[in-house]
Design an enzyme around this catalytic site. Structure first.
Site, PDB file in Angstrom:
ATOM      1  N   ALA A 192      -3.412   7.682  -5.358  1.00 28.70           N
ATOM      2  CA  ALA A 192      -2.026   7.186  -5.391  1.00 28.70           C
ATOM      3  C   ALA A 192      -2.126   5.691  -5.710  1.00 28.70           C
ATOM      4  O   ALA A 192      -2.221   4.845  -4.815  1.00 28.70           O
ATOM      5  CB  ALA A 192      -1.363   7.420  -4.050  1.00 28.70           C
ATOM      6  N   GLY A 221       0.837  -1.204   0.000  1.00 28.04           N
ATOM      7  CA  GLY A 221       0.000   0.000   0.000  1.00 28.04           C
ATOM      8  C   GLY A 221       0.862   1.240   0.000  1.00 28.04           C
ATOM      9  O   GLY A 221       2.057   1.176  -0.287  1.00 28.04           O
ATOM     10  N   ASN A 222       0.271   2.374   0.276  1.00 30.56           N
ATOM     11  CA  ASN A 222       1.050   3.617   0.385  1.00 30.56           C
ATOM     12  C   ASN A 222       0.382   4.542   1.391  1.00 30.56           C
ATOM     13  O   ASN A 222      -0.671   4.223   1.926  1.00 30.56           O
ATOM     14  CB  ASN A 222       1.227   4.276  -0.991  1.00 30.56           C
ATOM     15  CG  ASN A 222      -0.094   4.636  -1.622  1.00 30.56           C
ATOM     16  OD1 ASN A 222      -0.814   5.488  -1.120  1.00 30.56           O
ATOM     17  ND2 ASN A 222      -0.436   3.960  -2.716  1.00 30.56           N
ATOM     18  N   HIS A 223       1.015   5.707   1.636  1.00 31.59           N
ATOM     19  CA  HIS A 223       0.563   6.594   2.724  1.00 31.59           C
ATOM     20  C   HIS A 223      -0.574   7.537   2.354  1.00 31.59           C
ATOM     21  O   HIS A 223      -0.940   8.389   3.158  1.00 31.59           O
ATOM     22  CB  HIS A 223       1.734   7.453   3.216  1.00 31.59           C
ATOM     23  CG  HIS A 223       2.808   6.665   3.893  1.00 31.59           C
ATOM     24  ND1 HIS A 223       2.577   5.953   5.036  1.00 31.59           N
ATOM     25  CD2 HIS A 223       4.107   6.471   3.576  1.00 31.59           C
ATOM     26  CE1 HIS A 223       3.690   5.358   5.416  1.00 31.59           C
ATOM     27  NE2 HIS A 223       4.636   5.651   4.544  1.00 31.59           N
TER      28      HIS A 223
END
Ligand code: CTP
Length: 406
Positions: A276, A208-210
Site C-alpha cells: 500500500a 502512513g496507512n493501515h
C-alpha cells in the site's frame, strides 16, 4: 506421484499414534520410501516391530544403536527426507519445536531437516485450545510449516471437542497435495512488495496507512514453499517472513521501495506489487520537529512514483506482473482500469467494505482478473489460502503444470 519420495514420519507419545501404521501402509503402497522416528514416550503406544515391518526400515529412537554403539546420525536423517511429518505431535513436542529445544532424537532431526515440515497435533481439547498451544501453532505456521488442524470428536479423556488428530487418509492426501504443487516455481525469481510506506513530515511524524503486510508476506511464503527465489521489499511493519528462499529488503518510504523494486525487477520472472504505497508525500520533510503555532496548518504534498505503473512500462515479454487494487466502491471497473493502464497480467481486487477483507485481517476475499479480463471470485478465506490461489493463477498464466516434480 509419491513414487520414490522420501517421507520421514516422527511419532510422539499420544494415543493417535495407533493410526500411523495405516498412514505408512498408504504411503508405501503409493511407492514412497518411509522411515520412522519414535520419541521415548511414543514407545508406550506403538511398537517398533510393527513400524519397522511396515516401513521396511529399522525404526529410529535414540542417538546410538544399543547393540553396536554406532551413532545414529540425526543430520543425515534430517537431510534425507523430502517431507518430514510429525504425527501425532503432542503439545509438549509442539512447544519444543517452536522453541528449538533438542532434548531427544526426533527434535534433533527436526532441527537438522531442510525439507517441508507437516505437523498433525493431537491432544485433549483444553490443551489444544490453550493460548500457549495456539501461540506455538501460529509461530510454526509463520515458520512455513503446514499445521494439519486437529478435528473435533470424542477424545481419549472421554471429553468431546477439538483435539483429535486428522485421519491418516486425509494426511496421506495432504502429503500428495504437497508434492503436486511443490517446486513448481523453482528457478523463478519472484519480486514481491508488501506493507505500508511512511512518508516523513519531520523527524517525528509521517504519513502512513493501515497496511500490515500480511497478504504480501503470505504470498512470499507460498511462492518460497513452491521453490521460488523470493525477494520481498517490505515496508514498515512488525511482521516479517522467515524462509530460506526469502530475502527481505526492509524499506520505509515510497522512494526507497521504488529503488529496491527497480533493482530487483531487472532479472525477475514474476513481480507482485501488493504494498500500500503512499500516492503523495510531503514536498519537503523538515529536518526539525515542526512546532505548533497557528490554528490551521497546510502541508504541501507531491506525487510519488507509481511503482507498479513504472514496472508495467519496463516489463518484457518474459516477465509477469501482478498488481492489487484496493477499492471502496466501483471495484471491478476501477480494477479493470488499473489492469489496462498499468499493463498488468493479473490484478487482485480487494473491496475494503467486505467483512473480513483488507487490512490487518488474517482473512481476505478477492476477485482475480487476468489480462484476458477473465474474472474469478475467491470467497473469504485465510490470506495464505488466497496466496495459494494467486500462485495457481500465476502458474496458469505461465503455463506451469501443477506437478512439476512428478
Ligand atoms: N502502487 C504502486 N505504487 C504507488 C501506488 C500504488 O506500486 N505509488 C501499486 C500497489 O502496490 C497496488 C496497485 O498499485 O498493486 C494499486 O494500488 P491502489 O492503492 O489500489 O491504487 P492506485 O493505483 O494508487 O490508485 P488510487 O489510489 O487512485 O485508487
Amino acid at each position: 506421484m509419491l513414487h520414490g519420495k522420501k517421507i520421514l514420519i516422527g511419532i510422539t507419545g499420544g494415543i493417535a499414534a495407533y493410526k500411523i501404521p495405516l498412514l505408512i501402509r498408504l504411503l508405501k503402497k503409493a511407492g514412497a520410501d518411509v522411515q520412522v522416528i519414535l520419541t521415548p514416550a511414543a514407545l508406550d503406544f506403538v511398537t517398533p516391530l510393527t513400524l519397522a515391518t511396515l516401513s521396511g526400515h529399522p525404526v529410529h529412537i535414540g542417538f546410538f544403536d544399543k547393540e553396536t554403539g554406532a551413532w545414529n546420525s540425526h543430520v543425515d536423517l534430517g537431510l534425507w527426507a523430502d517431507v518430514f511429518i510429525i504425527a501425532p505431535v503432542t503439545a509438549n513436542t509442539l512447544a519444543k519445536i517452536a522453541q528449538g529445544i533438542a532434548d531427544n532424537y526426533l527434535l534433533t532431526v527436526y532441527l537438522s531437516a531442510r525439507c517441508y515440515v507437516m505437523l498433525a497435533p493431537a491432544m485433549d481439547l483444553d490443551m489444544y485450545k490453550h493460548p500457549a498451544t495456539q501461540y506455538n501453532i501460529e509461530l510454526l505456521k509463520q515458520r512455513g510449516h503446514q499445521l494439519i488442524a486437529a478435528t473435533s470428536g470424542e477424545l481419549a479423556s472421554g471429553l468431546c471437542g477439538e483435539g483429535r488428530m486428522e485421519e491418516p487418509e486425509v494426511i496421506f492426501n495432504l502429503i500428495k497435495e504437497h508434492f503436486k504443487t511443490h517446486q513448481r516455481f523453482s528457478g523463478k525469481k519472484v519480486l514481491i512488495s508488501a506493507g505500508p510506506t511512511f512518508e516523513a513530515i519531520d523527524p517525528v511524524r509521517f504519513i502512513g496507512n493501515h497496511s500490515s503486510g500480511k497478504m504480501g508476506i503470505a504470498m512470499a511464503r507460498v511462492f518460497a514453499e513452491q521453490g521460488a527465489d523470493v525477494h520481498l521489499v517490505l515496508g514498515p511493519t512488525d511482521l516479517t517472513a522467515t524462509h530460506s528462499n526469502i530475502m527481505v529488503y526492509p524499506v520505509t518510504s515510497a522512494e526507497e521501495m521504488l529503488d529496491q523494486c527497480l533493482f530487483h525487477f531487472q532479472d525477475c520472472h514474476i513481480a507482485i506489487m501488493s504494498a500500500a504505497v503512499a500516492d503523495y508525500k510531503p514536498k519537503k520533510a523538515s529536518d526539525f520537529k515542526i512546532k505548533k503555532n497557528e490554528n490551521e496548518w497546510s502541508l504541501v504534498l507531491e506525487r510519488t512514483t507509481d511503482i507498479l505503473k513504472k514496472l508495467g512500462e519496463l516489463k518484457t515479454e518474459d516477465q509477469l506482473l501482478v498488481g492489487f487494487a484496493l477499492e471502496t466502491d466501483n471495484g471491478t471497473s476501477n480494477a479493470l482500469h488499473k489492469l489496462r493502464s498499468k499493463n498488468l497480467d493479473l490484478i487482485v481486487l480487494n473491496v475494503l467494505s467486505d467483512a473480513g477483507a483488507g487490512f490487518k485481517h488474517d482473512t481476505n476475499k478477492v476477485t482475480l482478473i487476468d489480462k484476458n479480463e477473465q474474472q474469478t471470485e475467491i470467497p473469504l478465506k485465510p490470506k495464505k489460502a488466497i496466496a495459494m490461489d494467486i500462485s495457481d493463477a500465476v502458474a496458469h498464466l505461465l503455463g506451469i503444470s501443477n506437478n512439476k516434480t512428478t
